[in-house]
Design a protein around this motif. Structure first.
Motif, PDB file in Angstrom:
ATOM      1  N   MET A   1       0.829  -1.213   0.000  1.00  0.00           N
ATOM      2  CA  MET A   1       0.000   0.000   0.000  1.00  0.00           C
ATOM      3  C   MET A   1       0.863   1.263   0.000  1.00  0.00           C
ATOM      4  O   MET A   1       0.524   2.238  -0.671  1.00  0.00           O
ATOM      5  CB  MET A   1      -0.948   0.002   1.204  1.00  0.00           C
ATOM      6  N   ILE A   2       1.945   1.220   0.747  1.00  0.00           N
ATOM      7  CA  ILE A   2       2.845   2.380   0.785  1.00  0.00           C
ATOM      8  C   ILE A   2       3.409   2.654  -0.609  1.00  0.00           C
ATOM      9  O   ILE A   2       3.374   3.785  -1.090  1.00  0.00           O
ATOM     10  CB  ILE A   2       3.978   2.158   1.814  1.00  0.00           C
ATOM     11  N   PHE A   3       3.896   1.606  -1.275  1.00  0.00           N
ATOM     12  CA  PHE A   3       4.465   1.804  -2.607  1.00  0.00           C
ATOM     13  C   PHE A   3       3.397   2.187  -3.625  1.00  0.00           C
ATOM     14  O   PHE A   3       3.660   2.938  -4.557  1.00  0.00           O
ATOM     15  CB  PHE A   3       5.246   0.566  -3.064  1.00  0.00           C
ATOM     16  N   TYR A   4       2.168   1.690  -3.426  1.00  0.00           N
ATOM     17  CA  TYR A   4       1.058   2.087  -4.289  1.00  0.00           C
ATOM     18  C   TYR A   4       0.807   3.589  -4.182  1.00  0.00           C
ATOM     19  O   TYR A   4       0.517   4.262  -5.170  1.00  0.00           O
ATOM     20  CB  TYR A   4      -0.201   1.299  -3.905  1.00  0.00           C
ATOM     21  N   GLY A   5       0.939   4.130  -2.989  1.00  0.00           N
ATOM     22  CA  GLY A   5       0.738   5.565  -2.783  1.00  0.00           C
ATOM     23  C   GLY A   5       1.904   6.415  -3.253  1.00  0.00           C
ATOM     24  O   GLY A   5       1.718   7.561  -3.670  1.00  0.00           O
ATOM     25  N   ILE A   6       3.105   5.872  -3.198  1.00  0.00           N
ATOM     26  CA  ILE A   6       4.296   6.641  -3.581  1.00  0.00           C
ATOM     27  C   ILE A   6       4.435   6.764  -5.095  1.00  0.00           C
ATOM     28  O   ILE A   6       4.859   7.801  -5.600  1.00  0.00           O
ATOM     29  CB  ILE A   6       5.559   6.009  -2.954  1.00  0.00           C
ATOM     30  N   ARG A   7       4.073   5.745  -5.854  1.00  0.00           N
ATOM     31  CA  ARG A   7       4.291   5.756  -7.307  1.00  0.00           C
ATOM     32  C   ARG A   7       3.694   6.971  -8.020  1.00  0.00           C
ATOM     33  O   ARG A   7       4.369   7.598  -8.834  1.00  0.00           O
ATOM     34  CB  ARG A   7       3.769   4.456  -7.916  1.00  0.00           C
ATOM     35  N   PRO A   8       2.427   7.347  -7.756  1.00  0.00           N
ATOM     36  CA  PRO A   8       1.882   8.530  -8.449  1.00  0.00           C
ATOM     37  C   PRO A   8       2.636   9.822  -8.112  1.00  0.00           C
ATOM     38  O   PRO A   8       2.772  10.705  -8.954  1.00  0.00           O
ATOM     39  CB  PRO A   8       0.434   8.604  -7.955  1.00  0.00           C
ATOM     40  N   VAL A   9       3.137   9.923  -6.889  1.00  0.00           N
ATOM     41  CA  VAL A   9       3.895  11.115  -6.505  1.00  0.00           C
ATOM     42  C   VAL A   9       5.191  11.180  -7.310  1.00  0.00           C
ATOM     43  O   VAL A   9       5.612  12.258  -7.743  1.00  0.00           O
ATOM     44  CB  VAL A   9       4.193  11.109  -4.988  1.00  0.00           C
ATOM     45  N   ILE A  10       5.810  10.040  -7.534  1.00  0.00           N
ATOM     46  CA  ILE A  10       7.046   9.993  -8.319  1.00  0.00           C
ATOM     47  C   ILE A  10       6.776  10.506  -9.736  1.00  0.00           C
ATOM     48  O   ILE A  10       7.534  11.307 -10.271  1.00  0.00           O
ATOM     49  CB  ILE A  10       7.620   8.561  -8.364  1.00  0.00           C
ATOM     50  N   VAL A  11       5.673  10.066 -10.325  1.00  0.00           N
ATOM     51  CA  VAL A  11       5.307  10.544 -11.664  1.00  0.00           C
ATOM     52  C   VAL A  11       5.102  12.051 -11.639  1.00  0.00           C
ATOM     53  O   VAL A  11       5.564  12.773 -12.530  1.00  0.00           O
ATOM     54  CB  VAL A  11       4.047   9.818 -12.184  1.00  0.00           C
ATOM     55  N   GLY A  12       4.439  12.552 -10.601  1.00  0.00           N
ATOM     56  CA  GLY A  12       4.224  14.001 -10.473  1.00  0.00           C
ATOM     57  C   GLY A  12       5.530  14.763 -10.349  1.00  0.00           C
ATOM     58  O   GLY A  12       5.712  15.819 -10.968  1.00  0.00           O
TER      59      GLY A  12
END
Length: 191
Positions: A108-119
């Motif tokens: 869940m943590i990595f699921y939440g981090i991935r979109p921020v990385i794209v941003g």
């Protein structure tokens, strides 16, 4: 005092940057602006140089910024600052990661981090695009930009971008060769 500022700034960048070097660009930009170490165009030049030189973009950027701000010692201190958090974190995480990699909370943590990385990466792309496609004195105000569209666009930069994009996507030209060709194009177009 500048050495401590460099170390702490790049340590903060190294500590709070997820997603690699491109994701660090907005953080590095914010630190550079807050301390007045470089102009926006100098920073974009450093990103270009960091891309062309071997090694991670974050380390290369830290080295170049530190050198520009405080000479060789500044470059070393900024590099140590950006690398220290990664070294410490990887030593801690590597011990436990494989044991917990399939844990639902970890996923869940990595699921939440991935979109921020794209941003973050997209934000870096927008910043670099502004300096490549707009003339240096452009005011970043949407109504001003729309009214003066033809006067603020750097058409030479847009042309080099279009040629590069076509060559990379359609003809699959080696990126290193494309960097060299783009440098030559920039030289020829601006003469």
């Amino acid at each position: 005092m500048i050495y401590l500022q460099l170390f702490l700034s790049f340590m903060k960048i190294g500590l709070f940057s997820f997603g690699g070097g491109y994701a660090m660009i907005p953080l590095i930009q914010k630190e550079i602006e807050s301390h007045g170490w470089l102009s926006a165009s100098q920073f974009v030049d450093i990103i270009a140089i960091a891309e062309m030189t071997p090694g991670p973009i974050a380390v290369n950027s830290a080295t170049f910024v530190g050198y520009k701000a405080a000479g060789i010692v500044g470059g070393l201190i900024a590099t140590i600052g950006v690398a220290t958090p990664s070294l410490v974190l990887i030593l801690i995480v590597s011990r436990y990661f494989f044991k917990f990699q399939d844990h639902p909370v970890n996923k869940m943590i990595f699921y939440g981090i991935r979109p921020v990385i794209v941003g973050l990466i997209f934000s870096a792309a927008v910043f670099v695009a502004q300096t490549a496609f707009l003339k240096e004195s452009t005011v970043l105000n949407l109504s001003y930009m729309l009214e003066n569209f033809l006067y603020i666009i750097n058409f030479k930069g847009v042309l080099i971008f279009a040629i590069s994009l076509i060559c990379l996507v359609k003809f699959k030209i080696n990126p290193i060769l494309m960097i060299v060709i783009s440098g030559i194009l920039g030289l020829l177009i601006t003469i």
